[in-house]
Design a protein around this motif. Structure first.
Motif, PDB file in Angstrom:
ATOM      1  N   GLY A 178      29.912  38.341  16.145  1.00  0.00           N
ATOM      2  CA  GLY A 178      29.697  39.751  15.848  1.00  0.00           C
ATOM      3  C   GLY A 178      29.593  40.028  14.360  1.00  0.00           C
ATOM      4  O   GLY A 178      29.825  39.148  13.517  1.00  0.00           O
ATOM      5  N   ASP A 179      29.251  41.281  14.020  1.00  0.00           N
ATOM      6  CA  ASP A 179      29.065  41.656  12.618  1.00  0.00           C
ATOM      7  C   ASP A 179      30.341  41.492  11.804  1.00  0.00           C
ATOM      8  O   ASP A 179      30.309  41.021  10.660  1.00  0.00           O
ATOM      9  CB  ASP A 179      28.571  43.103  12.530  1.00  0.00           C
ATOM     10  N   ALA A 180      31.466  41.906  12.376  1.00  0.00           N
ATOM     11  CA  ALA A 180      32.734  41.778  11.658  1.00  0.00           C
ATOM     12  C   ALA A 180      33.076  40.314  11.413  1.00  0.00           C
ATOM     13  O   ALA A 180      33.586  39.957  10.343  1.00  0.00           O
ATOM     14  CB  ALA A 180      33.847  42.473  12.430  1.00  0.00           C
ATOM     15  N   GLY A 181      32.783  39.459  12.385  1.00  0.00           N
ATOM     16  CA  GLY A 181      33.042  38.040  12.226  1.00  0.00           C
ATOM     17  C   GLY A 181      32.190  37.422  11.136  1.00  0.00           C
ATOM     18  O   GLY A 181      32.656  36.591  10.349  1.00  0.00           O
ATOM     19  N   LEU A 182      30.920  37.822  11.074  1.00  0.00           N
ATOM     20  CA  LEU A 182      30.029  37.302  10.037  1.00  0.00           C
ATOM     21  C   LEU A 182      30.544  37.688   8.653  1.00  0.00           C
ATOM     22  O   LEU A 182      30.591  36.853   7.735  1.00  0.00           O
ATOM     23  CB  LEU A 182      28.613  37.842  10.251  1.00  0.00           C
ATOM     24  N   GLN A 183      30.935  38.937   8.497  1.00  0.00           N
ATOM     25  CA  GLN A 183      31.457  39.373   7.209  1.00  0.00           C
ATOM     26  C   GLN A 183      32.704  38.597   6.832  1.00  0.00           C
ATOM     27  O   GLN A 183      32.875  38.189   5.667  1.00  0.00           O
ATOM     28  CB  GLN A 183      31.753  40.874   7.234  1.00  0.00           C
ATOM     29  N   ALA A 184      33.578  38.351   7.797  1.00  0.00           N
ATOM     30  CA  ALA A 184      34.807  37.611   7.526  1.00  0.00           C
ATOM     31  C   ALA A 184      34.511  36.191   7.051  1.00  0.00           C
ATOM     32  O   ALA A 184      35.154  35.699   6.117  1.00  0.00           O
ATOM     33  CB  ALA A 184      35.684  37.587   8.773  1.00  0.00           C
ATOM     34  N   THR A 199      15.042  33.871  14.839  1.00  0.00           N
ATOM     35  CA  THR A 199      14.790  34.934  15.804  1.00  0.00           C
ATOM     36  C   THR A 199      14.681  36.243  15.032  1.00  0.00           C
ATOM     37  O   THR A 199      15.046  36.309  13.850  1.00  0.00           O
ATOM     38  CB  THR A 199      15.937  35.045  16.835  1.00  0.00           C
ATOM     39  N   PRO A 200      14.200  37.319  15.662  1.00  0.00           N
ATOM     40  CA  PRO A 200      14.175  38.609  14.955  1.00  0.00           C
ATOM     41  C   PRO A 200      15.556  39.018  14.439  1.00  0.00           C
ATOM     42  O   PRO A 200      15.664  39.632  13.373  1.00  0.00           O
ATOM     43  CB  PRO A 200      13.661  39.576  16.027  1.00  0.00           C
ATOM     44  N   GLU A 201      16.609  38.660  15.164  1.00  0.00           N
ATOM     45  CA  GLU A 201      17.955  39.050  14.762  1.00  0.00           C
ATOM     46  C   GLU A 201      18.454  38.270  13.543  1.00  0.00           C
ATOM     47  O   GLU A 201      19.308  38.755  12.799  1.00  0.00           O
ATOM     48  CB  GLU A 201      18.933  38.846  15.919  1.00  0.00           C
ATOM     49  N   THR A 202      17.942  37.051  13.321  1.00  0.00           N
ATOM     50  CA  THR A 202      18.411  36.254  12.190  1.00  0.00           C
ATOM     51  C   THR A 202      17.472  36.335  10.988  1.00  0.00           C
ATOM     52  O   THR A 202      17.741  35.716   9.961  1.00  0.00           O
ATOM     53  CB  THR A 202      18.574  34.774  12.593  1.00  0.00           C
ATOM     54  N   GLN A 203      16.396  37.079  11.101  1.00  0.00           N
ATOM     55  CA  GLN A 203      15.446  37.234   9.993  1.00  0.00           C
ATOM     56  C   GLN A 203      16.168  37.795   8.764  1.00  0.00           C
ATOM     57  O   GLN A 203      16.788  38.849   8.818  1.00  0.00           O
ATOM     58  CB  GLN A 203      14.314  38.176  10.405  1.00  0.00           C
ATOM     59  N   SER A 204      16.105  37.064   7.640  1.00  0.00           N
ATOM     60  CA  SER A 204      16.747  37.490   6.378  1.00  0.00           C
ATOM     61  C   SER A 204      18.213  37.852   6.593  1.00  0.00           C
ATOM     62  O   SER A 204      18.724  38.822   6.028  1.00  0.00           O
ATOM     63  CB  SER A 204      15.987  38.657   5.745  1.00  0.00           C
ATOM     64  N   LEU A 205      18.901  37.064   7.414  1.00  0.00           N
ATOM     65  CA  LEU A 205      20.319  37.314   7.673  1.00  0.00           C
ATOM     66  C   LEU A 205      21.114  37.324   6.366  1.00  0.00           C
ATOM     67  O   LEU A 205      21.986  38.172   6.153  1.00  0.00           O
ATOM     68  CB  LEU A 205      20.869  36.243   8.617  1.00  0.00           C
ATOM     69  N   LEU A 206      20.814  36.368   5.499  1.00  0.00           N
ATOM     70  CA  LEU A 206      21.456  36.346   4.186  1.00  0.00           C
ATOM     71  C   LEU A 206      20.609  37.156   3.214  1.00  0.00           C
ATOM     72  O   LEU A 206      19.742  36.640   2.512  1.00  0.00           O
ATOM     73  CB  LEU A 206      21.647  34.902   3.711  1.00  0.00           C
TER      74      LEU A 206
END
Length: 310
Positions: A178-184, A199-206
């Motif tokens: 989840g979003d909170a986990g990624l931030q952590a 995937t569309p969801e991981t596009q430019s994730l960083l």
């Protein structure tokens, strides 16, 4: 009955697989001919890579499965004519190669090896690195390749947190989602390894926002997909010192153009998409096993969920 397996990849791929793939299929107990040309209605299985140029699967009305030579299927899964089951490549050689590359570069940055390799002549710097158990490493992506890399890093006792979009569990890894986990994960990790699918969801994730969440001077290692990183944001973060170094194996355009700023940036290491590659011998065994399973009415291995893209 003798099955027809169409090898739809590049000529260079065919040179690698010409002998080993038929042998692997025979060893699996399936009678088949492996060819590079056949009438579409006669084809039972397609061994595929986008390098072969095929994009229309509609004529292959009797084909039971498309078996990808690549782990990443983002260039395949979305093709409208692909209605046949699609299996991605997951094999021991691929996982081992990725694990070796990831482990090597994590250790390189953990130990500060660049300072010794490129240090000033005559400079006696005894900068002692922490033990691995005191080095905070984040791993984005806990699929087959991510899990393999995680298991190796756990053996070295790194303080490892892993993030995935859906909950996962890996022994020795603090797994979040989840979003909170990624931030952590980003906020705590001195070294971040990205092994997510495109995937569309991981596009430019960083992107700029997430790079700013990382500890100042953190290192990014990306052997996953070039689209995971916003290149402009990363270059800006490298220039202002927010990111200390980026070791990159994958890019939005490959080969990486000669005029791309990554080549000459002092805080970027470029490797030419060599972190993991499919080995013909082990990959042929995976393909042969899936053909055997199909013939026996068993579930296919590594079946792609086309709606999710992996």
């Amino acid at each position: 009955m003798t099955r027809t397996v169409l090898f739809a990849a590049s000529d260079a791929n065919w040179a690698e697989y010409r002998d080993v793939l038929p042998a692997a299929i025979a060893d699996a107990g399936v009678k088949a001919r492996v060819v590079t040309e056949a009438a579409p209605e006669d084809v039972d299985y397609i061994v595929y890579a986008p390098t072969g140029g095929m994009t229309d699967f509609a004529p292959f009305t009797n084909t039971r499965a498309v078996l990808s030579l690549w782990a990443g299927v983002e260039r395949i899964a979305g093709l409208p004519s692909l209605t046949q089951p699609l299996c991605r490549m997951v094999d021991a050689g691929l996982s081992e190669g990725m694990t070796e590359w990831v482990t090597g570069h994590v250790l390189r940055h953990h130990l500060g090896m660049d300072a010794h390799i490129h240090g000033l002549k005559g400079e006696w710097r005894q900068d002692l690195p922490p033990l691995a158990r005191h080095r905070r490493v984040g791993l984005l992506g806990l699929g087959a390749l991510g899990r393999a890399a995680a298991e190796a890093l756990v053996q070295l006792k790194f303080d490892l947190w892993g993030w995935s979009r859906s909950p996962r569990a890996v022994p020795g890894v603090h797994c979040v989602s989840g979003d909170a986990g990624l931030q952590a994960v980003l906020e705590r990790s001195e070294i971040v390894v990205t092994l997510l699918p495109a995937t569309p969801e991981t596009q430019s994730l960083l992107n700029a926002q997430r790079l700013a969440q990382m500890p100042r001077g953190a290192v990014i290692i990306n052997p996953g997909r070039g689209t995971l990183i916003d290149d402009d944001a990363l270059l800006a973060a490298l220039d202002n010192g927010q990111i200390g170094h980026a070791t990159l194996d994958v890019f939005r355009t490959e080969p990486l153009p000669a005029d791309h700023p990554y080549w000459d940036h002092p805080k970027v290491t470029v490797t030419p998409h060599i972190a993991a590659d499919t080995r013909a011998g082990t990959a042929s065994e995976v393909i042969a096993e899936n053909i055997r399973r199909s013939e026996a009415g068993e579930p296919l291995l590594h079946l792609v969920d086309k709606t999710r893209g992996y």
